[in-house]
Design a protein around this motif. Structure first.
Motif, PDB file in Angstrom:
ATOM      1  N   PRO A 145      46.026  29.905  36.658  1.00 50.39           N
ATOM      2  CA  PRO A 145      44.810  30.721  36.570  1.00 50.39           C
ATOM      3  C   PRO A 145      43.679  30.077  37.358  1.00 50.39           C
ATOM      4  O   PRO A 145      43.787  28.921  37.777  1.00 50.39           O
ATOM      5  CB  PRO A 145      44.503  30.733  35.064  1.00 50.39           C
ATOM      6  CG  PRO A 145      45.109  29.466  34.546  1.00 50.39           C
ATOM      7  CD  PRO A 145      46.318  29.194  35.397  1.00 50.39           C
ATOM      8  N   VAL A 146      42.603  30.824  37.564  1.00 53.53           N
ATOM      9  CA  VAL A 146      41.451  30.298  38.297  1.00 53.53           C
ATOM     10  C   VAL A 146      40.284  30.094  37.345  1.00 53.53           C
ATOM     11  O   VAL A 146      40.071  30.881  36.418  1.00 53.53           O
ATOM     12  CB  VAL A 146      41.046  31.208  39.474  1.00 53.53           C
ATOM     13  CG1 VAL A 146      42.146  31.230  40.529  1.00 53.53           C
ATOM     14  CG2 VAL A 146      40.732  32.625  39.007  1.00 53.53           C
ATOM     15  N   CYS A 147      39.544  29.021  37.573  1.00 55.91           N
ATOM     16  CA  CYS A 147      38.388  28.658  36.753  1.00 55.91           C
ATOM     17  C   CYS A 147      37.149  28.773  37.631  1.00 55.91           C
ATOM     18  O   CYS A 147      36.905  27.927  38.493  1.00 55.91           O
ATOM     19  CB  CYS A 147      38.557  27.234  36.222  1.00 55.91           C
ATOM     20  SG  CYS A 147      37.208  26.671  35.170  1.00 55.91           S
ATOM     21  N   MET A 148      36.385  29.830  37.442  1.00 58.29           N
ATOM     22  CA  MET A 148      35.231  30.110  38.298  1.00 58.29           C
ATOM     23  C   MET A 148      34.030  29.260  37.893  1.00 58.29           C
ATOM     24  O   MET A 148      33.627  29.259  36.724  1.00 58.29           O
ATOM     25  CB  MET A 148      34.869  31.592  38.223  1.00 58.29           C
ATOM     26  CG  MET A 148      36.014  32.542  38.531  1.00 58.29           C
ATOM     27  SD  MET A 148      36.556  32.472  40.259  1.00 58.29           S
ATOM     28  CE  MET A 148      35.241  33.407  41.052  1.00 58.29           C
ATOM     29  N   ALA A 149      33.488  28.531  38.851  1.00 56.75           N
ATOM     30  CA  ALA A 149      32.292  27.717  38.619  1.00 56.75           C
ATOM     31  C   ALA A 149      31.118  28.412  39.288  1.00 56.75           C
ATOM     32  O   ALA A 149      31.014  28.445  40.518  1.00 56.75           O
ATOM     33  CB  ALA A 149      32.487  26.310  39.179  1.00 56.75           C
ATOM     34  N   LYS A 150      30.245  29.004  38.475  1.00 55.68           N
ATOM     35  CA  LYS A 150      29.097  29.731  39.014  1.00 55.68           C
ATOM     36  C   LYS A 150      27.941  29.659  38.028  1.00 55.68           C
ATOM     37  O   LYS A 150      28.089  29.186  36.901  1.00 55.68           O
ATOM     38  CB  LYS A 150      29.461  31.185  39.327  1.00 55.68           C
ATOM     39  CG  LYS A 150      29.538  32.095  38.110  1.00 55.68           C
ATOM     40  CD  LYS A 150      29.568  33.555  38.529  1.00 55.68           C
ATOM     41  CE  LYS A 150      29.433  34.482  37.319  1.00 55.68           C
ATOM     42  NZ  LYS A 150      28.068  34.484  36.751  1.00 55.68           N
ATOM     43  N   PHE A 168      44.871  24.558  36.414  1.00 58.86           N
ATOM     44  CA  PHE A 168      44.111  25.666  36.971  1.00 58.86           C
ATOM     45  C   PHE A 168      43.446  25.258  38.283  1.00 58.86           C
ATOM     46  O   PHE A 168      43.383  24.077  38.624  1.00 58.86           O
ATOM     47  CB  PHE A 168      43.093  26.243  35.984  1.00 58.86           C
ATOM     48  CG  PHE A 168      42.129  25.246  35.365  1.00 58.86           C
ATOM     49  CD1 PHE A 168      41.154  24.619  36.124  1.00 58.86           C
ATOM     50  CD2 PHE A 168      42.163  24.983  34.004  1.00 58.86           C
ATOM     51  CE1 PHE A 168      40.250  23.731  35.552  1.00 58.86           C
ATOM     52  CE2 PHE A 168      41.268  24.098  33.416  1.00 58.86           C
ATOM     53  CZ  PHE A 168      40.309  23.465  34.194  1.00 58.86           C
ATOM     54  N   ILE A 169      42.966  26.256  38.996  1.00 55.64           N
ATOM     55  CA  ILE A 169      42.243  26.059  40.250  1.00 55.64           C
ATOM     56  C   ILE A 169      40.762  26.270  39.977  1.00 55.64           C
ATOM     57  O   ILE A 169      40.368  27.310  39.433  1.00 55.64           O
ATOM     58  CB  ILE A 169      42.695  27.068  41.335  1.00 55.64           C
ATOM     59  CG1 ILE A 169      44.215  27.047  41.512  1.00 55.64           C
ATOM     60  CG2 ILE A 169      41.964  26.812  42.650  1.00 55.64           C
ATOM     61  CD1 ILE A 169      44.776  25.780  42.078  1.00 55.64           C
ATOM     62  N   VAL A 170      39.919  25.301  40.325  1.00 58.14           N
ATOM     63  CA  VAL A 170      38.473  25.439  40.160  1.00 58.14           C
ATOM     64  C   VAL A 170      37.893  26.053  41.430  1.00 58.14           C
ATOM     65  O   VAL A 170      38.146  25.566  42.541  1.00 58.14           O
ATOM     66  CB  VAL A 170      37.803  24.077  39.880  1.00 58.14           C
ATOM     67  CG1 VAL A 170      36.291  24.245  39.728  1.00 58.14           C
ATOM     68  CG2 VAL A 170      38.381  23.448  38.617  1.00 58.14           C
TER      69      VAL A 170
END
Length: 558
Positions: free
Chosen positions: A485-490, A523-525
């Motif tokens: 999964p992807v981990c969105m940093a915003k 996960f992918i950041v």
């Protein structure tokens, strides 16, 4: 009328011995490792012994996008947990530990507020049981061992230009975002550019919060990619030989912390990844343990539902096999008015139209959460300046969105102020109507996962990513990480990557600045816009007001 401060209320709490709190969940005193009289860790042996128990109902508390007006998500989590216990439901609370960075910065602590708090508040917001220090030490041990390996001959042929493991500390310090290490001559090693992240952004933090056992923890730590060779071959923490020693440092930190609310109900406080730069949920081991011991578990996910709840659903639930039975979405009249264009100094005056103008932010979160197949209830966290007309406007809007809004006064009244919410939430959870599913499947391409979140959660038109980032994602897919999964940093302040864009913006772009592979966490950041993995202090940090009074007591924590 003068209201007592959070710290005054917490200091006056009539706490019960932690053994009494443990007994409420069936934890024998022999399985509690006490840290003083009011907090303890739960032994791994006990956790292993209850895995065959039936799981309770899982209730997630999230919120609208945070504003300077305040929303009170943790306060509502505690208030709802107390309210469920008040109506006779055996309930435990699961929240995250507080980071020293925001505690001394702008956000403050993370123990709730008013008459809906977890205690001991002071210890929880400071060093607590030392978990964050252990995570910081384990992370930086790996950093030290990488540089030491290179110094003593670099047998693994690490390319010093491709070391991806940075250092961490649990404090907001912008001066450490980009640094050069090993200056001072041959005896200090080989100079290179690196930097610091805040501890709550560490992959070690994410790994601890997603691991299910010490064995799982060590495997995940060993899977951390720390660098690459000149041939672009990954170097893992296990190649450096650090995974065993890191596990030793984290052995005690892996055990969940048990404390209590002001009303002496059990609360697990464990782990603390940020939601804007990490996955924003308390530990899997704490949540799973609570589910095996209580009929209802109330947990929270950090910041707004576009960050914390999205990651709770797409990362934590996916990884741990969890499925929430109900979601509580926290909102305030003040925040709705601010989203409707009212300046903070003017929030005290009644403005029903501004409330209505700000409600689309609430509506976007409701529809997003429903997309996961889970029923949503809005909790209106009451402020003394709220008027009946303003509250009615939110209730009417929530009803128009196929949800319902319930006024809560837990800050002022404790559990007595959440009876209506608790009764409704319990009824929904017991009805078993949730049909939870993550937003995207494991097999979807990584960039498509990013686009799915950007378009379906943020309502963006496009994702901006240069060829280097797209190529990197494809390389990770080829290396076997495409199912992550992807981990969105915003930013937490907006659905967009612009913190000043309030309400429910549409048609914006989501620029990706960087992507990082967290192979151990799984996960992918994806770092978007101007978000920083090492925050800075504000112009007037909370630390300016924190100190000891004449009696030696802490003042200024909130």
């Amino acid at each position: 009328m003068r209201y007592l401060s959070d710290i005054e209320i917490a200091r006056a709490a009539k706490k019960q011995p932690i053994q009494v709190i443990g007994a409420k969940l069936g934890i024998d005193a022999t399985h509690l490792l006490p840290y003083g009289h009011d907090k303890a860790k739960v032994s791994q042996d006990f956790i292993n012994s209850v895995q065959g128990n039936k799981s309770g109902k899982l209730i997630l508390v999230t919120a609208i996008n945070p504003t300077p007006a305040g929303e009170g998500k943790t306060t509502t989590t505690v208030g709802l947990g107390d309210g469920l216990n008040r109506i006779g439901k055996k309930t435990a609370i699961c929240i995250r530990e507080a980071s020293l960075g925001p505690c001394f910065g702008m956000k403050g602590g993370a123990a709730g507020g008013g008459n809906a708090q977890v205690v001991p508040m002071e210890e929880m917001n400071l060093h607590f049981t030392g978990d964050f220090h252990a995570i910081t030490s384990a992370h930086n041990l790996l950093s030290a061992m990488i540089d030491n390996h290179i110094y003593w001959g670099n047998e693994l042929e690490i390319d010093e230009r491709r070391i991806v493991w940075r250092r961490v500390m649990d404090m907001n310090d912008r001066a450490l975002r980009d640094t050069v290490v090993s200056l001072g001559g041959v005896s200090n090693g080989f100079p290179r550019q690196t930097g610091f992240d805040i501890t709550v952004a560490s992959e070690v933090m994410a790994i601890l919060c997603l691991s299910t056992s010490l064995q799982d923890l060590q495997k995940r730590l060993g899977d951390i990619i720390v660098a690459y060779t000149r041939a672009r071959t990954p170097i893992y923490a296990r190649d450096i030989g650090a995974d065993g020693a890191m596990t030793v440092l984290l052995k005690d930190a892996m055990q969940p912390n048990l404390v209590q609310t002001l009303e002496n109900n059990p609360a697990f406080v464990h782990g603390g990844p940020f939601a804007n730069i990490a996955h924003g949920c308390n530990s899997v081991i704490a949540t799973n343990t609570a589910l095996k011991l209580a009929d209802y578990v109330v947990t929270e996910a950090g910041f707004g539902a576009d960050l914390g709840a999205e990651k709770f659903m797409n990362i934590k639930c996916r990884k741990a096999g969890l499925a929430p039975d109900c979601v509580v979405l926290v909102a305030t009249v003040r925040a709705m008015k601010m989203n409707g264009g009212v300046a903070k100094p003017d929030l005290g005056a009644e403005n029903v139209q501004a409330v209505k103008d700000g409600c689309p932010n609430l509506g976007r979160h409701i529809s997003n959460l429903k997309a996961f197949g889970v029923p949503v209830v809005v909790a209106i966290n009451h402020f003394v300046t709220d008027t009946d007309a303003e509250v009615d406007a939110i209730k009417a809007y929530a009803k128009s969105q196929g949800s319902e809004a319930i006024l809560c006064r837990h800050w002022e009244l404790g559990s007595a102020g959440t009876v209506d919410l608790a009764t409704r939430v319990a009824a929904i959870a017991d009805a078993g109507v949730a049909q939870f599913a993550p937003l995207y499947p494991d097999e979807m391409r990584l960039f498509d996962k990013i686009k799915t979140i950007a378009t379906r959660i943020y309502n963006a038109d496009e994702v901006l990513a240069d060829k280097k980032i797209r190529d990197q994602l494809r390389q990770w897919e080829d290396a076997g990480y495409g199912h992550f999964p992807v981990c969105m940093a915003k930013t937490q302040y907006s659905f967009s990557t612009d913190p000043n864009l309030r309400g429910a913006p549409s048609g914006h772009s989501v620029p990706i600045r960087e992507v990082r592979l967290s192979a151990g966490a799984g996960f992918i950041v994806v770092i978007c816009g101007e978000i920083m993995t090492m925050p800075g202090l504000p112009r007037n940090p909370a630390a300016l007001e924190i100190g000891l009074n004449a009696a030696g007591e802490i003042e200024g924590l909130f």
